[in-house]
Design a protein around this motif. Structure first.
Motif, PDB file in Angstrom:
ATOM      1  N   ASP A 168       4.782   9.579  -4.914  1.00  0.00           N
ATOM      2  CA  ASP A 168       3.681   9.137  -5.787  1.00  0.00           C
ATOM      3  C   ASP A 168       2.734   8.124  -5.165  1.00  0.00           C
ATOM      4  OD1 ASP A 168       4.471  10.820  -7.844  1.00  0.00           O
ATOM      5  OD2 ASP A 168       5.832   9.330  -8.718  1.00  0.00           O
ATOM      6  N   PHE A 169       3.087   7.616  -3.984  1.00  0.00           N
ATOM      7  CA  PHE A 169       2.191   6.661  -3.317  1.00  0.00           C
ATOM      8  C   PHE A 169       0.990   7.362  -2.672  1.00  0.00           C
ATOM      9  CE2 PHE A 169       5.999   3.993  -3.404  1.00  0.00           C
ATOM     10  CZ  PHE A 169       5.449   2.750  -3.689  1.00  0.00           C
ATOM     11  N   LYS A 170       1.122   8.687  -2.467  1.00  0.00           N
ATOM     12  CA  LYS A 170       0.098   9.425  -1.710  1.00  0.00           C
ATOM     13  C   LYS A 170      -1.313   9.190  -2.217  1.00  0.00           C
ATOM     14  CE  LYS A 170       2.410  12.576   1.033  1.00  0.00           C
ATOM     15  NZ  LYS A 170       3.785  12.659   0.439  1.00  0.00           N
ATOM     16  N   GLY A 171      -2.179   8.771  -1.298  1.00  0.00           N
ATOM     17  CA  GLY A 171      -3.599   8.646  -1.602  1.00  0.00           C
ATOM     18  C   GLY A 171      -4.014   7.398  -2.367  1.00  0.00           C
ATOM     19  N   LEU A 172      -3.044   6.592  -2.821  1.00  0.00           N
ATOM     20  CA  LEU A 172      -3.414   5.396  -3.589  1.00  0.00           C
ATOM     21  C   LEU A 172      -3.993   4.317  -2.672  1.00  0.00           C
ATOM     22  CD1 LEU A 172      -0.516   4.711  -6.141  1.00  0.00           C
ATOM     23  CD2 LEU A 172      -2.829   5.590  -6.613  1.00  0.00           C
ATOM     24  N   LYS A 173      -5.124   3.792  -3.090  1.00  0.00           N
ATOM     25  CA  LYS A 173      -5.722   2.702  -2.324  1.00  0.00           C
ATOM     26  C   LYS A 173      -5.147   1.384  -2.850  1.00  0.00           C
ATOM     27  CE  LYS A 173     -10.072   1.361  -0.311  1.00  0.00           C
ATOM     28  NZ  LYS A 173     -11.520   1.403  -0.342  1.00  0.00           N
ATOM     29  N   LEU A 174      -4.202   0.822  -2.073  1.00  0.00           N
ATOM     30  CA  LEU A 174      -3.453  -0.352  -2.528  1.00  0.00           C
ATOM     31  C   LEU A 174      -3.809  -1.587  -1.734  1.00  0.00           C
ATOM     32  CD1 LEU A 174       0.274   0.801  -2.970  1.00  0.00           C
ATOM     33  CD2 LEU A 174      -1.436   0.416  -4.748  1.00  0.00           C
ATOM     34  N   ARG A 175      -4.089  -2.666  -2.453  1.00  0.00           N
ATOM     35  CA  ARG A 175      -4.288  -3.938  -1.747  1.00  0.00           C
ATOM     36  C   ARG A 175      -2.926  -4.436  -1.261  1.00  0.00           C
ATOM     37  NH1 ARG A 175      -2.036  -9.428  -2.530  1.00  0.00           N
ATOM     38  NH2 ARG A 175      -3.237 -10.677  -1.087  1.00  0.00           N
ATOM     39  N   THR A 176      -2.868  -4.883  -0.004  1.00  0.00           N
ATOM     40  CA  THR A 176      -1.663  -5.534   0.508  1.00  0.00           C
ATOM     41  C   THR A 176      -2.058  -6.922   0.988  1.00  0.00           C
ATOM     42  OG1 THR A 176      -1.972  -4.908   2.821  1.00  0.00           O
ATOM     43  CG2 THR A 176      -0.815  -3.329   1.415  1.00  0.00           C
ATOM     44  N   MET A 177      -1.061  -7.738   1.274  1.00  0.00           N
ATOM     45  CA  MET A 177      -1.341  -9.004   1.924  1.00  0.00           C
ATOM     46  C   MET A 177      -1.763  -8.696   3.365  1.00  0.00           C
ATOM     47  SD  MET A 177       1.373 -11.788   0.458  1.00  0.00           S
ATOM     48  CE  MET A 177       2.888 -10.853   0.460  1.00  0.00           C
ATOM     49  N   GLN A 178      -2.296  -9.719   4.048  1.00  0.00           N
ATOM     50  CA  GLN A 178      -2.754  -9.522   5.427  1.00  0.00           C
ATOM     51  C   GLN A 178      -1.529  -9.575   6.342  1.00  0.00           C
ATOM     52  OE1 GLN A 178      -5.094 -12.481   3.739  1.00  0.00           O
ATOM     53  NE2 GLN A 178      -6.880 -12.034   5.002  1.00  0.00           N
ATOM     54  N   ASN A 179      -0.816  -8.446   6.394  1.00  0.00           N
ATOM     55  CA  ASN A 179       0.479  -8.397   7.071  1.00  0.00           C
ATOM     56  C   ASN A 179       0.745  -6.970   7.543  1.00  0.00           C
ATOM     57  OD1 ASN A 179       3.496  -7.654   6.797  1.00  0.00           O
ATOM     58  ND2 ASN A 179       3.546  -9.882   6.940  1.00  0.00           N
ATOM     59  N   GLU A 180       0.998  -6.839   8.851  1.00  0.00           N
ATOM     60  CA  GLU A 180       1.095  -5.495   9.432  1.00  0.00           C
ATOM     61  C   GLU A 180       2.331  -4.700   8.979  1.00  0.00           C
ATOM     62  OE1 GLU A 180       2.165  -8.188  13.263  1.00  0.00           O
ATOM     63  OE2 GLU A 180       0.907  -6.431  13.612  1.00  0.00           O
ATOM     64  N   VAL A 181       3.424  -5.400   8.634  1.00  0.00           N
ATOM     65  CA  VAL A 181       4.607  -4.658   8.155  1.00  0.00           C
ATOM     66  C   VAL A 181       4.277  -3.991   6.823  1.00  0.00           C
ATOM     67  CG1 VAL A 181       7.041  -4.763   7.526  1.00  0.00           C
ATOM     68  CG2 VAL A 181       6.163  -6.300   9.299  1.00  0.00           C
ATOM     69  N   HIS A 182       3.647  -4.771   5.928  1.00  0.00           N
ATOM     70  CA  HIS A 182       3.263  -4.208   4.628  1.00  0.00           C
ATOM     71  C   HIS A 182       2.280  -3.044   4.815  1.00  0.00           C
ATOM     72  CE1 HIS A 182       4.488  -7.835   1.926  1.00  0.00           C
ATOM     73  NE2 HIS A 182       5.148  -7.875   3.052  1.00  0.00           N
ATOM     74  N   THR A 194      -5.066  -1.603   1.886  1.00  0.00           N
ATOM     75  CA  THR A 194      -6.275  -2.379   2.135  1.00  0.00           C
ATOM     76  C   THR A 194      -5.926  -3.862   2.083  1.00  0.00           C
ATOM     77  OG1 THR A 194      -7.437  -0.647   0.927  1.00  0.00           O
ATOM     78  CG2 THR A 194      -8.673  -2.668   1.341  1.00  0.00           C
ATOM     79  N   PRO A 195      -5.787  -4.514   3.253  1.00  0.00           N
ATOM     80  CA  PRO A 195      -5.430  -5.934   3.229  1.00  0.00           C
ATOM     81  C   PRO A 195      -6.591  -6.798   2.756  1.00  0.00           C
ATOM     82  CG  PRO A 195      -5.775  -5.193   5.487  1.00  0.00           C
ATOM     83  CD  PRO A 195      -5.899  -3.972   4.619  1.00  0.00           C
ATOM     84  N   MET A 196      -6.304  -7.764   1.898  1.00  0.00           N
ATOM     85  CA  MET A 196      -7.342  -8.727   1.490  1.00  0.00           C
ATOM     86  C   MET A 196      -6.675  -9.971   0.917  1.00  0.00           C
ATOM     87  SD  MET A 196      -9.017  -7.294  -2.082  1.00  0.00           S
ATOM     88  CE  MET A 196      -9.327  -5.611  -1.556  1.00  0.00           C
ATOM     89  N   PRO A 197      -7.383 -11.109   0.937  1.00  0.00           N
ATOM     90  CA  PRO A 197      -6.812 -12.322   0.365  1.00  0.00           C
ATOM     91  C   PRO A 197      -6.592 -12.171  -1.138  1.00  0.00           C
ATOM     92  CG  PRO A 197      -8.892 -12.789   1.506  1.00  0.00           C
ATOM     93  CD  PRO A 197      -8.727 -11.313   1.479  1.00  0.00           C
ATOM     94  N   PHE A 198      -5.599 -12.877  -1.638  1.00  0.00           N
ATOM     95  CA  PHE A 198      -5.223 -12.756  -3.037  1.00  0.00           C
ATOM     96  C   PHE A 198      -6.380 -13.054  -3.989  1.00  0.00           C
ATOM     97  CE2 PHE A 198      -3.505 -14.547  -6.986  1.00  0.00           C
ATOM     98  CZ  PHE A 198      -2.752 -13.465  -7.402  1.00  0.00           C
TER      99      PHE A 198
END
Ligand code: KDG
Length: 338
Positions: A168-182, A194-198
């Motif tokens: 179900d994650f397929k194609g979802l544009k999700l904000r993550t923290m600025q972290n390469e593992v995430h 999509t990494p961005m500040p909180f």
């Protein structure tokens, strides 16, 4: 600095500072204003923990050390505030460890998805030799780490559909923290991270620039993400900590007594904060149910599938962060699990 040294010398040699030198002066506590800023709101367990820290510091210093609190990223996001500490223009911040990986890559071991199962495990690792080892890397970057507070287990919200299966994650544009593992973990699951500040997340959700985000329940509630999201899926895919940071430039000016007050207050307020965070995780769920957001559990079987898909990402970063460190982490975890 010269003034401070003179003052300390005077104190330690027992010279009184005029007739009415107070008890605190003789203990080497000066009047200071300490600026402490965080990204989350005052009503969030992190905000409440910071208020507890302020209360303890002011009480222990007889009102000489004053903590000025700034909530809701009014002084900037985690990275900006951390830089302000390094520059000496802000004294305290309590960021997630996740965006600090650009500075100390080893903090990334805490970003491994599905690593921790319980608060007992997180406490044991963060307060044990691994947590300590990572705090010891901070001074060379102009920072002092006084311990870890709790952010918590993170869950996904989005505006498209419930996440019930790994697919179900397929194609979802999700904000993550600025972290390469995430970022790499969500890519492996087929999402578009999509990494961005909180501080930019609410607006990005509201304007549909992104479909979703992931955070602990207390944050989803406190920042009212339910107003701009349709689905909350209890993925509990990763536990992320906060690290309590003090500017080294500031720390080095403090007397041992002042340092002790801050260190003890960070630990004591941290215990309170962790407790509150765990209670709030339960309470927030009940309150989120009332908001109308669609909430779904995710089966252990599907969470295991997600972990399986992410495994190569974890293996890749384990090499990068140091296999010795990662093996030590796993063996410390085994000890808690026995
Ligand atoms: O005060 C902490 C916040 O700025 C941030 O770390 C919260 O988990 C967080 C996120 O998603 O950025």
């Amino acid at each position: 600095i010269a003034m401070g040294l003179l003052f300390l010398t005077a104190c330690s040699s027992g010279t009184t500072q005029g007739g009415d030198a107070g008890k605190n002066e003789s203990k080497g506590i000066q009047s200071r204003v300490i600026k402490a800023g965080i990204g989350l709101n005052e009503d969030h367990p992190q905000g409440q923990g910071l208020l507890k820290f302020k209360e303890i510091v002011e009480q222990k210093s007889g009102g000489k050390l004053k903590v000025q609190t700034y909530f809701s990223a009014t002084l900037g996001d985690d990275l900006k505030m951390t830089e302000a500490l390094q520059g000496g223009t802000q004294e305290i911040t309590i960021p997630s460890t996740s965006p600090l990986v650009g500075m100390i890559k080893e903090f990334g071991i805490f970003d491994f998805p599905f690593l921790f199962n319980t608060p007992e495990e997180t406490d044991a690792i963060l307060d044990g030799p691994i947590g300590k080892k990572l705090l010891e890397k901070l001074p060379e970057h102009g920072l002092i780490g006084l311990g870890y507070w709790e952010n918590g287990f993170r869950n996904v919200t989005n505006s498209k559909h419930a996440i019930k299966t790994a697919g179900d994650f397929k194609g979802l544009k999700l904000r993550t923290m600025q972290n390469e593992v995430h970022i790499d973990a969500f890519k492996a699951l087929g999402a578009n991270p999509t990494p961005m500040p909180f501080s930019e997340v609410f607006t990005a959700l509201e304007s549909n620039t992104i479909d979703g985000q992931e955070n602990p329940l207390a944050t989803i509630k406190s920042n009212k993400f339910y107003e701009v999201q349709k689905y909350l899926s209890l993925t509990k895919h990763v536990y992320t900590p906060f690290v309590f940071l003090v500017s080294k430039k500031f720390w080095d000016q403090l007397s041992p007594e002042e340092q002790k007050i801050l260190q003890e207050a960070a630990i004591e307020a941290g215990k309170y904060q962790r407790q509150l965070s765990r209670e709030e995780d339960q309470k927030a769920l009940e309150e989120l149910k009332k908001t109308g957001i669609n909430i779904n559990e995710v089966s252990d079987q599907e969470r295991e599938k997600m972990a399986e898909i992410i495994k190569p990402v974890v293996e890749k970063y384990a090499k990068e962060f140091g296999e010795d460190l990662v093996n030590e982490l796993y063996s410390e975890l085994d000890k808690v699990r026995q």
